[in-house]
Design an enzyme around this catalytic site. Structure first.
Site, PDB file in Angstrom:
ATOM      1  N   LYS A  49       0.789  -1.057   0.039  1.00 54.49           N
ATOM      2  CA  LYS A  49      -0.103   0.010  -0.157  1.00 54.49           C
ATOM      3  C   LYS A  49       0.826   1.372   0.188  1.00 54.49           C
ATOM      4  O   LYS A  49       0.580   2.283  -0.704  1.00 54.49           O
ATOM      5  CB  LYS A  49      -0.988   0.052   1.231  1.00 54.49           C
ATOM      6  CG  LYS A  49      -1.785  -0.865   1.186  1.00 54.49           C
ATOM      7  CD  LYS A  49      -2.793  -0.917   2.669  1.00 54.49           C
ATOM      8  CE  LYS A  49      -2.109  -0.504   3.900  1.00 54.49           C
ATOM      9  NZ  LYS A  49      -1.478  -2.002   4.535  1.00 54.49           N
ATOM     10  N   ARG A  75      -9.169   1.033   8.915  1.00 54.72           N
ATOM     11  CA  ARG A  75      -8.757  -0.122   9.191  1.00 54.72           C
ATOM     12  C   ARG A  75      -9.737  -0.846  10.052  1.00 54.72           C
ATOM     13  O   ARG A  75      -9.612  -2.007  10.221  1.00 54.72           O
ATOM     14  CB  ARG A  75      -7.572  -0.016  10.040  1.00 54.72           C
ATOM     15  CG  ARG A  75      -6.402  -0.716   9.607  1.00 54.72           C
ATOM     16  CD  ARG A  75      -5.218  -0.264   9.836  1.00 54.72           C
ATOM     17  NE  ARG A  75      -3.975  -1.061  10.172  1.00 54.72           N
ATOM     18  CZ  ARG A  75      -2.994  -0.410   9.799  1.00 54.72           C
ATOM     19  NH1 ARG A  75      -2.814   0.535   9.257  1.00 54.72           N
ATOM     20  NH2 ARG A  75      -1.848  -1.182   9.888  1.00 54.72           N
ATOM     21  N   ARG A  89      11.805  -6.879   5.666  1.00 56.06           N
ATOM     22  CA  ARG A  89      11.725  -5.321   5.447  1.00 56.06           C
ATOM     23  C   ARG A  89      12.538  -4.576   6.300  1.00 56.06           C
ATOM     24  O   ARG A  89      12.767  -4.760   7.504  1.00 56.06           O
ATOM     25  CB  ARG A  89      10.236  -4.811   5.924  1.00 56.06           C
ATOM     26  CG  ARG A  89      10.067  -3.325   5.383  1.00 56.06           C
ATOM     27  CD  ARG A  89       8.722  -3.104   5.219  1.00 56.06           C
ATOM     28  NE  ARG A  89       7.668  -2.913   6.381  1.00 56.06           N
ATOM     29  CZ  ARG A  89       6.329  -2.803   5.986  1.00 56.06           C
ATOM     30  NH1 ARG A  89       5.967  -2.428   4.861  1.00 56.06           N
ATOM     31  NH2 ARG A  89       5.714  -2.736   7.056  1.00 56.06           N
ATOM     32  N   ARG A 136      11.889  -2.052  11.528  1.00 55.03           N
ATOM     33  CA  ARG A 136      10.820  -1.376  12.328  1.00 55.03           C
ATOM     34  C   ARG A 136      10.499  -1.977  13.548  1.00 55.03           C
ATOM     35  O   ARG A 136      10.501  -3.349  13.473  1.00 55.03           O
ATOM     36  CB  ARG A 136       9.545  -0.836  11.542  1.00 55.03           C
ATOM     37  CG  ARG A 136       9.181   0.381  11.361  1.00 55.03           C
ATOM     38  CD  ARG A 136       8.315   0.535  10.278  1.00 55.03           C
ATOM     39  NE  ARG A 136       7.087  -0.048  10.461  1.00 55.03           N
ATOM     40  CZ  ARG A 136       5.827  -0.090   9.805  1.00 55.03           C
ATOM     41  NH1 ARG A 136       6.056   0.528   8.786  1.00 55.03           N
ATOM     42  NH2 ARG A 136       5.150  -0.902  10.160  1.00 55.03           N
ATOM     43  N   ARG A 190       0.097  -8.577  13.888  1.00 53.68           N
ATOM     44  CA  ARG A 190      -0.451  -7.461  12.977  1.00 53.68           C
ATOM     45  C   ARG A 190      -1.411  -8.215  11.794  1.00 53.68           C
ATOM     46  O   ARG A 190      -2.552  -7.771  11.235  1.00 53.68           O
ATOM     47  CB  ARG A 190       0.700  -6.782  12.338  1.00 53.68           C
ATOM     48  CG  ARG A 190       1.139  -5.751  13.304  1.00 53.68           C
ATOM     49  CD  ARG A 190       2.474  -5.104  12.803  1.00 53.68           C
ATOM     50  NE  ARG A 190       2.411  -4.458  11.707  1.00 53.68           N
ATOM     51  CZ  ARG A 190       3.446  -4.048  10.642  1.00 53.68           C
ATOM     52  NH1 ARG A 190       4.469  -4.667  10.757  1.00 53.68           N
ATOM     53  NH2 ARG A 190       2.932  -3.378   9.582  1.00 53.68           N
TER      54      ARG A 190
HETATM   55  P1  AMP Z   1       1.078   0.543   9.502  1.00 50.33           P
HETATM   56  O1  AMP Z   1       2.443   1.306   9.305  1.00 50.33           O
HETATM   57  O2  AMP Z   1       0.081   1.333   8.644  1.00 50.33           O
HETATM   58  O3  AMP Z   1       1.339  -0.923   9.430  1.00 50.33           O
HETATM   59  O4  AMP Z   1       0.519   0.859  11.019  1.00 50.33           O
HETATM   60  C1  AMP Z   1       1.387   0.553  12.196  1.00 50.33           C
HETATM   61  C2  AMP Z   1       0.529   0.423  13.322  1.00 50.33           C
HETATM   62  O5  AMP Z   1       0.135   1.719  13.734  1.00 50.33           O
HETATM   63  C3  AMP Z   1      -0.597  -0.531  13.369  1.00 50.33           C
HETATM   64  O6  AMP Z   1      -0.195  -1.720  13.551  1.00 50.33           O
HETATM   65  C4  AMP Z   1      -1.421  -0.079  14.192  1.00 50.33           C
HETATM   66  O7  AMP Z   1      -1.105  -0.271  15.771  1.00 50.33           O
HETATM   67  C5  AMP Z   1      -1.539   1.692  14.156  1.00 50.33           C
HETATM   68  N1  AMP Z   1      -2.619   2.055  13.170  1.00 50.33           N
HETATM   69  C6  AMP Z   1      -2.223   2.365  12.041  1.00 50.33           C
HETATM   70  N2  AMP Z   1      -3.127   2.942  11.366  1.00 50.33           N
HETATM   71  C7  AMP Z   1      -4.249   2.500  12.106  1.00 50.33           C
HETATM   72  C8  AMP Z   1      -5.576   2.753  12.004  1.00 50.33           C
HETATM   73  N3  AMP Z   1      -6.364   3.279  10.874  1.00 50.33           N
HETATM   74  N4  AMP Z   1      -6.421   2.383  13.055  1.00 50.33           N
HETATM   75  C9  AMP Z   1      -5.940   1.829  14.168  1.00 50.33           C
HETATM   76  N5  AMP Z   1      -4.449   1.515  14.448  1.00 50.33           N
HETATM   77  C10 AMP Z   1      -3.862   1.890  13.158  1.00 50.33           C
END
Ligand code: AMP
Length: 250
Positions: A24, A99, A145, A178, A189
């Site tokens: 994404k 999400r 990653r 990360r 996740r």
């Molecule tokens: P990402 O970088 O998009 O994988 O997001 C990293 C972490 O941020 C996720 O595992 C969640 O803990 C939090 N997060 C990101 N976007 C959301 C969302 N829309 N709703 C809830 N938690 C989020």
């Protein structure tokens, strides 16, 4: 679409759905650059808040380090604030939001009924694209990653390794894993995605608004399909506007 048109027309809201590791972020950056609209990653915004030690960052940190979703209300408030910024006027790409089904409903309500103090701006429904990748491939992408802590560039030790081992091609910084790309957090996740985020795709699919793209291919092939979906949606909307009818988009 010609480049001149892409950078002056109203693109509206674009939502990219997909599991962590589906690509994404990569696709969102390409669309944002091509249309000159901001790429809004809720993960990046939350990490930035954690780094700054803001109140939101302090509240979100515990959920993020466990690989769980941050509560809807915190994330929705953060997104509302971001969409109010003037750079979102012609459109924006949302990456990692919505999400949950509740976040998807919230976004529809925001765009349809009460869009800040300018109800005509970006009014309508988002263009929603789901990038699909099989589970084992997601695992491989996520465990490989690496991120540059200085410029944010993303590598993959299996698929897109840096030229020099563990060092950024752009600025030579040592690459990092990360925190939430550790294996035990990755599993959490992906579980959160199955349970909470798949229903978001169902939410849009049941309203006939979901474009599905096969993400298990070379980046440029995925980009071509993502772009075709956007082009199609924008053309439908412009056609509807020209006819004076209410389109599906905007
Ligand atoms: P990402 O970088 O998009 O994988 O997001 C990293 C972490 O941020 C996720 O595992 C969640 O803990 C939090 N997060 C990101 N976007 C959301 C969302 N829309 N709703 C809830 N938690 C989020």
């Amino acid at each position: 679409m010609s480049m001149a048109k892409e950078t002056s027309r109203n693109i509206g809201s674009i939502v990219l759905l997909g599991a962590p590791g589906a690509g994404k972020g990569t696709q969102a950056k390409l669309i944002a650059a091509r249309c000159r609209i901001p790429h809004i990653s809720t993960g990046d915004l939350l990490r930035e808040n954690v780094r700054r030690g803001s109140e939101l960052g302090r509240e979100a940190q515990a959920f993020m380090s466990r690989g769980e979703l941050v509560p809807d209300m915190l994330v929705c408030n953060m997104v509302a604030h971001r969409l109010e910024q003037p750079d979102c006027e012609r459109g924006y790409v949302l990456d990692g939001f919505p999400r949950t089904a509740a976040q998807a409903g919230w976004l529809d309500a925001l765009l349809q009924d009460r869009l800040f103090d300018n109800p005509e701006r970006l009014k309508g429904t988002p263009i929603v694209i789901a990038i699909e990748v099989p589970y084992n491939e997601l695992l491989r992408r996520l465990t490989g990653r690496r991120t540059c802590p200085s410029c944010g560039r993303i590598y993959n030790v299996y698929l897109q390794p840096p030229r020099r081992d563990e060092l950024c091609d752009v600025d030579g910084s040592r690459l990092v894993i990360r925190n939430d790309d550790r294996e035990e957090v990755i599993t959490e996740r992906l579980k959160a995605y199955e349970l909470q985020t798949k229903p978001v795709a169902d939410y849009y699919a049941s309203r006939g608004r979901l474009h599905v793209v096969d993400g298990n291919r070379a980046v440029r092939e995925v980009t071509a399909d993502v772009w075709a979906a956007i082009e199609n949606a924008v053309a439908v909307s412009e056609g509807a506007k020209a006819r004076g009818t209410h389109g599906d988009f905007f």
